[in-house]
Design an enzyme around this catalytic site. Structure first.
Site, PDB file in Angstrom:
ATOM      1  N   SER A 101     -66.381 -11.831 -69.930  1.00 58.92           N
ATOM      2  CA  SER A 101     -66.952 -10.957 -69.615  1.00 58.92           C
ATOM      3  C   SER A 101     -67.826 -10.641 -68.862  1.00 58.92           C
ATOM      4  O   SER A 101     -68.474 -11.968 -68.255  1.00 58.92           O
ATOM      5  CB  SER A 101     -68.108 -10.823 -71.428  1.00 58.92           C
ATOM      6  OG  SER A 101     -67.474 -10.754 -72.115  1.00 58.92           O
TER       7      SER A 101
ATOM      8  N   ASP B 248     -76.811 -14.260 -72.720  1.00 58.80           N
ATOM      9  CA  ASP B 248     -75.749 -14.263 -72.225  1.00 58.80           C
ATOM     10  C   ASP B 248     -75.643 -12.666 -73.324  1.00 58.80           C
ATOM     11  O   ASP B 248     -74.223 -12.701 -74.393  1.00 58.80           O
ATOM     12  CB  ASP B 248     -74.505 -15.088 -73.521  1.00 58.80           C
ATOM     13  CG  ASP B 248     -74.506 -15.531 -72.002  1.00 58.80           C
ATOM     14  OD1 ASP B 248     -74.300 -15.769 -70.906  1.00 58.80           O
ATOM     15  OD2 ASP B 248     -74.728 -17.711 -72.876  1.00 58.80           O
TER      16      ASP B 248
ATOM     17  N   ASN C 292     -73.669 -11.852 -64.257  1.00 60.87           N
ATOM     18  CA  ASN C 292     -73.302 -12.929 -64.484  1.00 60.87           C
ATOM     19  C   ASN C 292     -71.796 -12.607 -65.188  1.00 60.87           C
ATOM     20  O   ASN C 292     -71.611 -11.628 -66.010  1.00 60.87           O
ATOM     21  CB  ASN C 292     -74.302 -13.997 -65.768  1.00 60.87           C
ATOM     22  CG  ASN C 292     -73.851 -14.560 -65.849  1.00 60.87           C
ATOM     23  OD1 ASN C 292     -73.320 -15.531 -65.190  1.00 60.87           O
ATOM     24  ND2 ASN C 292     -73.996 -14.852 -67.542  1.00 60.87           N
TER      25      ASN C 292
ATOM     26  N   HIS D  22     -68.946 -14.531 -67.467  1.00 58.42           N
ATOM     27  CA  HIS D  22     -69.597 -15.876 -69.275  1.00 58.42           C
ATOM     28  C   HIS D  22     -68.004 -15.411 -68.852  1.00 58.42           C
ATOM     29  O   HIS D  22     -67.314 -14.752 -69.831  1.00 58.42           O
ATOM     30  CB  HIS D  22     -70.340 -15.167 -69.907  1.00 58.42           C
ATOM     31  CG  HIS D  22     -70.707 -16.317 -71.545  1.00 58.42           C
ATOM     32  ND1 HIS D  22     -70.594 -16.733 -71.416  1.00 58.42           N
ATOM     33  CD2 HIS D  22     -70.316 -16.325 -72.169  1.00 58.42           C
ATOM     34  CE1 HIS D  22     -71.321 -17.833 -72.621  1.00 58.42           C
ATOM     35  NE2 HIS D  22     -69.771 -16.887 -73.060  1.00 58.42           N
TER      36      HIS D  22
HETATM   37  C1  GRF Z   1     -66.902 -19.895 -65.031  1.00 60.45           C
HETATM   38  O1  GRF Z   1     -66.166 -20.338 -65.925  1.00 60.45           O
HETATM   39  C2  GRF Z   1     -67.458 -19.385 -65.555  1.00 60.45           C
HETATM   40  O2  GRF Z   1     -67.548 -18.322 -66.171  1.00 60.45           O
HETATM   41  C3  GRF Z   1     -69.002 -20.106 -65.979  1.00 60.45           C
HETATM   42  O3  GRF Z   1     -69.207 -20.461 -65.598  1.00 60.45           O
HETATM   43  C4  GRF Z   1     -67.759 -21.361 -64.717  1.00 60.45           C
HETATM   44  C5  GRF Z   1     -68.429 -21.569 -63.236  1.00 60.45           C
HETATM   45  O4  GRF Z   1     -66.824 -21.835 -62.770  1.00 60.45           O
HETATM   46  N1  GRF Z   1     -70.445 -19.182 -65.723  1.00 60.45           N
HETATM   47  P1  GRF Z   1     -66.421 -21.301 -61.064  1.00 60.45           P
HETATM   48  O5  GRF Z   1     -67.989 -23.020 -60.540  1.00 60.45           O
HETATM   49  O6  GRF Z   1     -66.668 -20.510 -60.726  1.00 60.45           O
HETATM   50  O7  GRF Z   1     -65.821 -22.139 -61.114  1.00 60.45           O
END
Ligand code: GRF
Length: 238
Positions: A141, A150, A112, A114
């Site tokens: 991260s 997370d 994932n 974050h």
């Molecule tokens: C990103 O900021 C990611 O870190 C978080 O959700 C957002 C997703 O953005 N988990 P995208 O859909 O990839 O543009």
């Protein structure tokens, strides 16, 4: 020398899909160790579905509302991932909790991204909370997904500076630009078998440990920098 077969990756999204776009772009390099084999969204209106369609990547929409229980929704996602013959699952802005069974089934093979430097600012609204805390360095991260939301082992991180002139928007744009470099980098480590869970932490084997973190330091001309970060975000179209 025979090259190891590329790992098949399914990306789970809920929205914009800019990280999906970054992963697809990276995987278009013949030397990248993974291919994006499929996309699953829990929302039919996710913009990222257009990105998948444009690249001819099979996409499935599996809405939470189609299932009485959260576990049944996760089971359907698990079945769809398996149908794609995936080796690795990437969560990229996937905004639904996944069941313990799904986490367990993919432990060590599900990652994932974050938008914060974990373990700080787990959860939502990371940029607002980072600004409120007055941090000078923020970032993103990539971690293995475990039962600890997370909180799974950190594979790689990227840092960006924060200044007093920053707003939630400028910080979000700067972090997002870092995410688009970090996620392909971290997925490559996992796909090449160079990152795995060991003793509750991510062990990087045969990988350049220093290269696993990306320190991104744009010049400290904040006004110019904030403006160019926002411009870059405005130019982004799914
Ligand atoms: C990103 O900021 C990611 O870190 C978080 O959700 C957002 C997703 O953005 N988990 P995208 O859909 O990839 O543009």
């Amino acid at each position: 020398m025979t090259r190891a077969p590329k790992k098949r990756v399914v990306v789970l999204i809920s929205g914009r899909g800019s990280n999906l776009g970054a992963l697809i772009a990276a995987a278009s390099d013949p030397n990248y160790p993974a291919v994006i084999a499929g996309v699953i969204s829990n929302r039919a209106d996710a913009q990222g579905l257009e990105i998948a369609a444009r690249h001819g990547i099979p996409a499935r929409v599996i809405p939470r509302a189609d299932f009485a229980a959260h576990e049944a929704h996760s089971d359907a996602i698990d079945a769809a991932i398996k149908e794609s013959r995936a080796d690795i699952v990437c969560l990229a802005g996937y905004m639904r909790l996944i069941s313990p069974a799904l986490v367990e089934a993919w432990e060590g093979r599900m990652i994932n991204i974050h938008p914060a430097l974990l373990p700080s600012f787990k959860g939502l609204d990371t940029h607002a909370r980072a600004l409120a805390a007055g941090v000078r360095i923020h970032g993103c991260s990539v971690h293995f997904v475990t039962h600890d939301i997370d909180g799974g082992p950190i594979i790689a991180q990227a840092a960006v500076p924060v200044s007093s002139g920053d707003t939630e928007e400028t910080v979000a744009a700067r972090v997002l630009a870092a995410e688009h470099k970090l996620y392909p980098h971290a997925l490559a480590l996992v796909a090449a078998g160079k990152a795995r869970i060991e003793g509750g932490r991510a062990a990087l084997q045969g990988a350049d440990e220093n290269g696993s973190a990306l320190l991104l330091s744009p010049p400290l001309d904040r006004e110019t920098d904030a403006a160019s970060d926002l411009e870059a975000l405005a130019r982004f179209t799914p």
